[in-house]
Scaffold this motif. Structure first.
Motif, PDB file in Angstrom:
ATOM      1  N   GLY A 229       0.846  -1.179   0.000  1.00  0.00           N
ATOM      2  CA  GLY A 229       0.000   0.000   0.000  1.00  0.00           C
ATOM      3  C   GLY A 229       0.882   1.229   0.000  1.00  0.00           C
ATOM      4  N   SER A 230       0.535   2.223  -0.826  1.00  0.00           N
ATOM      5  CA  SER A 230       1.433   3.371  -0.999  1.00  0.00           C
ATOM      6  C   SER A 230       1.411   4.322   0.185  1.00  0.00           C
ATOM      7  CB  SER A 230       1.074   4.134  -2.275  1.00  0.00           C
ATOM      8  OG  SER A 230      -0.203   4.740  -2.158  1.00  0.00           O
ATOM      9  N   GLY A 231       0.493   4.114   1.127  1.00  0.00           N
ATOM     10  CA  GLY A 231       0.428   4.962   2.306  1.00  0.00           C
ATOM     11  C   GLY A 231      -0.888   5.712   2.374  1.00  0.00           C
ATOM     12  N   ASP A 232      -1.162   6.263   3.557  1.00  0.00           N
ATOM     13  CA  ASP A 232      -2.455   6.904   3.815  1.00  0.00           C
ATOM     14  C   ASP A 232      -2.301   8.341   4.292  1.00  0.00           C
ATOM     15  OD1 ASP A 232      -3.528   4.474   3.156  1.00  0.00           O
ATOM     16  OD2 ASP A 232      -4.025   3.875   5.195  1.00  0.00           O
ATOM     17  N   ASN A 233      -1.205   9.002   3.915  1.00  0.00           N
ATOM     18  CA  ASN A 233      -0.948  10.364   4.382  1.00  0.00           C
ATOM     19  C   ASN A 233      -1.169  11.431   3.321  1.00  0.00           C
ATOM     20  OD1 ASN A 233      -0.393   9.611   6.977  1.00  0.00           O
ATOM     21  ND2 ASN A 233       1.819   9.455   6.678  1.00  0.00           N
ATOM     22  N   GLY A 234      -1.845  11.083   2.241  1.00  0.00           N
ATOM     23  CA  GLY A 234      -2.247  12.076   1.270  1.00  0.00           C
ATOM     24  C   GLY A 234      -1.135  12.849   0.613  1.00  0.00           C
ATOM     25  N   GLY A 235      -0.463  12.252  -0.378  1.00  0.00           N
ATOM     26  CA  GLY A 235       0.588  12.952  -1.111  1.00  0.00           C
ATOM     27  C   GLY A 235       1.955  12.901  -0.474  1.00  0.00           C
ATOM     28  N   VAL A 236       2.156  12.038   0.517  1.00  0.00           N
ATOM     29  CA  VAL A 236       3.450  11.861   1.182  1.00  0.00           C
ATOM     30  C   VAL A 236       3.994  10.489   0.803  1.00  0.00           C
ATOM     31  CG1 VAL A 236       4.624  11.698   3.401  1.00  0.00           C
ATOM     32  CG2 VAL A 236       2.772  13.357   3.086  1.00  0.00           C
ATOM     33  N   THR A 237       5.285  10.418   0.501  1.00  0.00           N
ATOM     34  CA  THR A 237       5.900   9.141   0.148  1.00  0.00           C
ATOM     35  C   THR A 237       6.434   8.444   1.400  1.00  0.00           C
ATOM     36  OG1 THR A 237       8.033  10.211  -0.283  1.00  0.00           O
ATOM     37  CG2 THR A 237       6.522   9.933  -2.144  1.00  0.00           C
ATOM     38  N   THR A 264     -17.432   3.559 -11.361  1.00  0.00           N
ATOM     39  CA  THR A 264     -16.588   4.729 -11.583  1.00  0.00           C
ATOM     40  C   THR A 264     -15.596   4.849 -10.432  1.00  0.00           C
ATOM     41  OG1 THR A 264     -16.586   7.123 -12.006  1.00  0.00           O
ATOM     42  CG2 THR A 264     -18.159   6.317 -10.383  1.00  0.00           C
ATOM     43  N   GLU A 265     -14.409   5.365 -10.729  1.00  0.00           N
ATOM     44  CA  GLU A 265     -13.365   5.493  -9.711  1.00  0.00           C
ATOM     45  C   GLU A 265     -12.745   6.875  -9.754  1.00  0.00           C
ATOM     46  OE1 GLU A 265     -10.917   1.675  -8.672  1.00  0.00           O
ATOM     47  OE2 GLU A 265     -11.323   1.599 -10.827  1.00  0.00           O
ATOM     48  N   SER A 266     -12.256   7.297  -8.601  1.00  0.00           N
ATOM     49  CA  SER A 266     -11.552   8.559  -8.456  1.00  0.00           C
ATOM     50  C   SER A 266     -10.401   8.343  -7.495  1.00  0.00           C
ATOM     51  CB  SER A 266     -12.513   9.624  -7.917  1.00  0.00           C
ATOM     52  OG  SER A 266     -11.870  10.873  -7.788  1.00  0.00           O
ATOM     53  N   ALA A 267      -9.357   9.124  -7.615  1.00  0.00           N
ATOM     54  CA  ALA A 267      -8.225   8.997  -6.679  1.00  0.00           C
ATOM     55  C   ALA A 267      -8.708   9.207  -5.253  1.00  0.00           C
ATOM     56  CB  ALA A 267      -7.141  10.007  -7.024  1.00  0.00           C
ATOM     57  N   TRP A 268      -8.294   8.308  -4.356  1.00  0.00           N
ATOM     58  CA  TRP A 268      -8.626   8.440  -2.938  1.00  0.00           C
ATOM     59  C   TRP A 268      -7.745   9.529  -2.328  1.00  0.00           C
ATOM     60  CZ3 TRP A 268      -5.992   6.232   1.657  1.00  0.00           C
ATOM     61  CH2 TRP A 268      -6.771   6.348   2.825  1.00  0.00           C
ATOM     62  N   PRO A 269      -8.321  10.507  -1.624  1.00  0.00           N
ATOM     63  CA  PRO A 269      -7.527  11.638  -1.132  1.00  0.00           C
ATOM     64  C   PRO A 269      -6.411  11.261  -0.166  1.00  0.00           C
ATOM     65  CG  PRO A 269      -9.869  12.151  -1.051  1.00  0.00           C
ATOM     66  CD  PRO A 269      -9.756  10.695  -1.377  1.00  0.00           C
ATOM     67  N   GLY A 270      -6.527  10.125   0.502  1.00  0.00           N
ATOM     68  CA  GLY A 270      -5.502   9.743   1.463  1.00  0.00           C
ATOM     69  C   GLY A 270      -4.291   9.048   0.868  1.00  0.00           C
ATOM     70  N   THR A 271      -4.303   8.808  -0.430  1.00  0.00           N
ATOM     71  CA  THR A 271      -3.245   8.011  -1.056  1.00  0.00           C
ATOM     72  C   THR A 271      -1.859   8.625  -0.861  1.00  0.00           C
ATOM     73  OG1 THR A 271      -4.760   7.227  -2.769  1.00  0.00           O
ATOM     74  CG2 THR A 271      -2.408   7.094  -3.248  1.00  0.00           C
ATOM     75  N   GLY A 272      -0.919   7.818  -0.375  1.00  0.00           N
ATOM     76  CA  GLY A 272       0.480   8.219  -0.352  1.00  0.00           C
ATOM     77  C   GLY A 272       1.034   8.201  -1.762  1.00  0.00           C
ATOM     78  N   GLY A 366      -9.894  13.303  -9.134  1.00  0.00           N
ATOM     79  CA  GLY A 366      -9.470  13.183  -7.747  1.00  0.00           C
ATOM     80  C   GLY A 366      -8.031  13.603  -7.552  1.00  0.00           C
ATOM     81  N   SER A 367      -7.630  13.735  -6.297  1.00  0.00           N
ATOM     82  CA  SER A 367      -6.273  14.161  -5.971  1.00  0.00           C
ATOM     83  C   SER A 367      -5.893  13.644  -4.596  1.00  0.00           C
ATOM     84  CB  SER A 367      -6.157  15.681  -6.014  1.00  0.00           C
ATOM     85  OG  SER A 367      -7.046  16.267  -5.079  1.00  0.00           O
ATOM     86  N   ALA A 368      -4.604  13.693  -4.324  1.00  0.00           N
ATOM     87  CA  ALA A 368      -4.053  13.328  -3.022  1.00  0.00           C
ATOM     88  C   ALA A 368      -2.919  14.294  -2.726  1.00  0.00           C
ATOM     89  CB  ALA A 368      -3.548  11.885  -3.019  1.00  0.00           C
ATOM     90  N   GLY A 369      -3.057  15.070  -1.652  1.00  0.00           N
ATOM     91  CA  GLY A 369      -2.068  16.093  -1.380  1.00  0.00           C
ATOM     92  C   GLY A 369      -1.999  17.069  -2.543  1.00  0.00           C
ATOM     93  N   SER A 370      -0.812  17.339  -3.040  1.00  0.00           N
ATOM     94  CA  SER A 370      -0.632  18.284  -4.148  1.00  0.00           C
ATOM     95  C   SER A 370      -0.594  17.589  -5.504  1.00  0.00           C
ATOM     96  CB  SER A 370       0.658  19.085  -3.949  1.00  0.00           C
ATOM     97  OG  SER A 370       1.777  18.216  -3.927  1.00  0.00           O
ATOM     98  N   PHE A 371      -0.953  16.301  -5.556  1.00  0.00           N
ATOM     99  CA  PHE A 371      -0.885  15.535  -6.798  1.00  0.00           C
ATOM    100  C   PHE A 371      -2.288  15.180  -7.269  1.00  0.00           C
ATOM    101  CE2 PHE A 371       3.066  14.877  -4.561  1.00  0.00           C
ATOM    102  CZ  PHE A 371       4.023  15.046  -5.552  1.00  0.00           C
ATOM    103  N   SER A 372      -2.526  15.337  -8.563  1.00  0.00           N
ATOM    104  CA  SER A 372      -3.840  15.087  -9.142  1.00  0.00           C
ATOM    105  C   SER A 372      -3.804  13.901 -10.090  1.00  0.00           C
ATOM    106  CB  SER A 372      -4.325  16.315  -9.921  1.00  0.00           C
ATOM    107  OG  SER A 372      -4.592  17.378  -9.060  1.00  0.00           O
ATOM    108  N   ALA A 373      -4.931  13.195 -10.143  1.00  0.00           N
ATOM    109  CA  ALA A 373      -5.126  12.200 -11.192  1.00  0.00           C
ATOM    110  C   ALA A 373      -5.444  12.915 -12.489  1.00  0.00           C
ATOM    111  CB  ALA A 373      -6.251  11.252 -10.815  1.00  0.00           C
ATOM    112  N   GLY A 374      -5.050  12.300 -13.602  1.00  0.00           N
ATOM    113  CA  GLY A 374      -5.302  12.881 -14.905  1.00  0.00           C
ATOM    114  C   GLY A 374      -5.106  11.836 -15.972  1.00  0.00           C
ATOM    115  N   PRO A 375      -5.338  12.168 -17.236  1.00  0.00           N
ATOM    116  CA  PRO A 375      -5.166  11.195 -18.321  1.00  0.00           C
ATOM    117  C   PRO A 375      -3.750  10.618 -18.347  1.00  0.00           C
ATOM    118  CG  PRO A 375      -6.333  13.138 -19.102  1.00  0.00           C
ATOM    119  CD  PRO A 375      -5.830  13.474 -17.720  1.00  0.00           C
TER     120      PRO A 375
END
Length: 421
Positions: A229-237, A264-272, A366-375
């Motif tokens: 799992g990439s983490g649950d801190n929203g845009g943190v590695t 339908t799916e969207s980026a989960w905001p908590g994603t590391g 959707g987005s997580a931290g300062s990173f956004s999902a996109g094409p």
């Protein structure tokens, strides 16, 4: 033993320099701070230095307690049928391949809880007696660890339930480690490899640290698929998701929809997600989000609203519960790797999705931290979520899948800013 001694020395040095001591392995709860997302609690403590792993499980709050359900009733949250529908997994069974799970502490109710989950969703029984379920310790024996932690027990239930949902025909090997300390967690990974597992799911992390590349060797096993799992801190590695040898699995929200897919799916905001501070960019990544360093994540799967059955009490919560976190996504994708078949010898399975982007659902919102999902490729969701399992197979066993760069230490600060709404 060399790796364990080195790890202890490095962690001890870090503790001395920072003046911090490791916290006890007891569950802590922290409220979710995710805007419109349903409220949830983090169930494992997060230690600010590389000493003790944190599980990635989150427990939904404010729901009715359901200690049991009548046969055939649908538990709250996404069930096994939903997972197999959303990711086109129906008709695939895994041919009794083994998915390993590494975890801290002992869950005394694991087998009985798993039986309830699988019975509720009409999945075949998975027990120690029929050879489907094995539980060992980090030394390969059957004596369980001495302690039970409710947060880690919840994580363990998520992991086995998610593997069951994705791959009902898979065997499950659980490696229970003595504690969440780094030396024990890495020993558990090594034991899973020693047991011959080709698919190893891990739902725990440490903060990134300058010396983390010294421990990449635990995952440098061609022909073995490690999912984290990439983490649950929203845009943190975090590490080990940052390792160039593992598949870092980001998270999505998954909902029914009136479209061809039905979902339908969207980026989960908590994603590391984002740019690793210390790990080099592997040759199969070509994004410009992180020009020189590893970008997290690689792929993604649902990380919100998953139905779990767990009876190790976490406060008043026991029975049918709803989980959030990339702790769901990692075992789901491990099960999907198993459905796809054994990795090609000499290859690194985390590279496979990059050769098959058309076999993934492209997540563009959707987005997580300062990173956004996109094409196309993005940090929160990687290549996307699996559309079947063809994207998790090697098509080039003698090509670039074999190459992983030597460790570098350059710090990468570049990233993709969130696109304004």
């Amino acid at each position: 033993m060399h790796g364990v001694r080195m790890l202890r020395a490095l962690v001890t040095a870090a503790l001395i320099v920072t003046g911090l001591a490791a916290a006890p392995a007891t569950a802590h709860v922290r409220p979710s701070a995710r805007g419109s997302q349903p409220p949830s609690l983090r169930v494992c403590p997060q230690i600010p230095i590389f000493s003790q792993a944190a599980c990635l499980a989150r427990l939904r709050t404010g729901l009715q307690l359901l200690p049991s359900l009548p046969p055939g009733a649908k538990p709250p949250g996404l069930g096994a049928d939903d997972i197999r529908s959303a990711y086109e997994l129906r008709g695939l069974n895994g041919q009794r391949r083994t998915v390993a799970i590494t975890i801290a502490h002992h869950d005394p109710n694991l087998e009985s809880d798993l039986a309830v989950y699988r019975r509720q969703f009409h999945l075949p029984a998975c027990t120690k007696a029929n050879g489907c379920l094995r539980v060992i310790n980090q030394r390969g024996g059957t004596t369980p660890p001495p302690t039970t932690d409710p947060g880690w027990a919840f994580e363990e239930s998520i992991d086995v339930d998610a593997v069951s949902a994705a791959c009902p025909g898979c065997r499950i090997l659980v490696v229970e480690n003595d504690s969440a300390f780094a030396s024990d967690m890495f020993a558990g990974v090594d034991q899973a490899v020693a047991q011959g597992a080709k698919f190893i799911s891990n739902s725990w992390v440490f903060p990134e640290a300058p010396f983390e590349t010294n421990f990449d060797f635990h995952f440098n096993h061609p022909g073995v698929a490690f999912t984290f799992g990439s983490g649950d801190n929203g845009g943190v590695t975090q590490y080990p998701p940052a390792s160039p040898y593992v598949t870092a699995v980001g998270g999505t929200t998954l909902s029914r929809a009136n479209n061809q897919r039905g979902w339908t799916e969207s980026a989960w905001p908590g994603t590391g997600c984002g740019c690793s501070l210390y790990e080099p960019k592997p040759p199969f990544q070509h994004d410009t989000i992180c020009p020189h360093n590893r970008t997290i994540a690689d792929v993604s799967a649902v990380a919100a609203g998953f139905a779990v059955y767990d009876t190790v009490p976490f406060g008043a919560s026991t029975g049918w519960l709803v989980a959030d976190g990339t702790s769901i996504a990692a075992p789901l994708v491990a099960g999907m790797y198993a459905l796809a078949g054994n990795p090609a010898p000499g290859t690194f399975p985390n590279s496979y999705p990059y050769a098959h982007p058309g076999d993934f659902h492209d997540i563009t919102t959707g987005s997580a931290g300062s990173f956004s999902a996109g094409p196309g490729y993005d940090a929160p969701t990687g290549v996307g979520t699996p559309d079947g399992v063809d994207g998790l197979r090697s098509s080039d066993p003698y090509g670039s899948h074999r190459r992983v760069p030597a460790p570098l230490r350059k710090v990468e600060t570049a990233g993709r800013p969130r696109t304004p709404a």
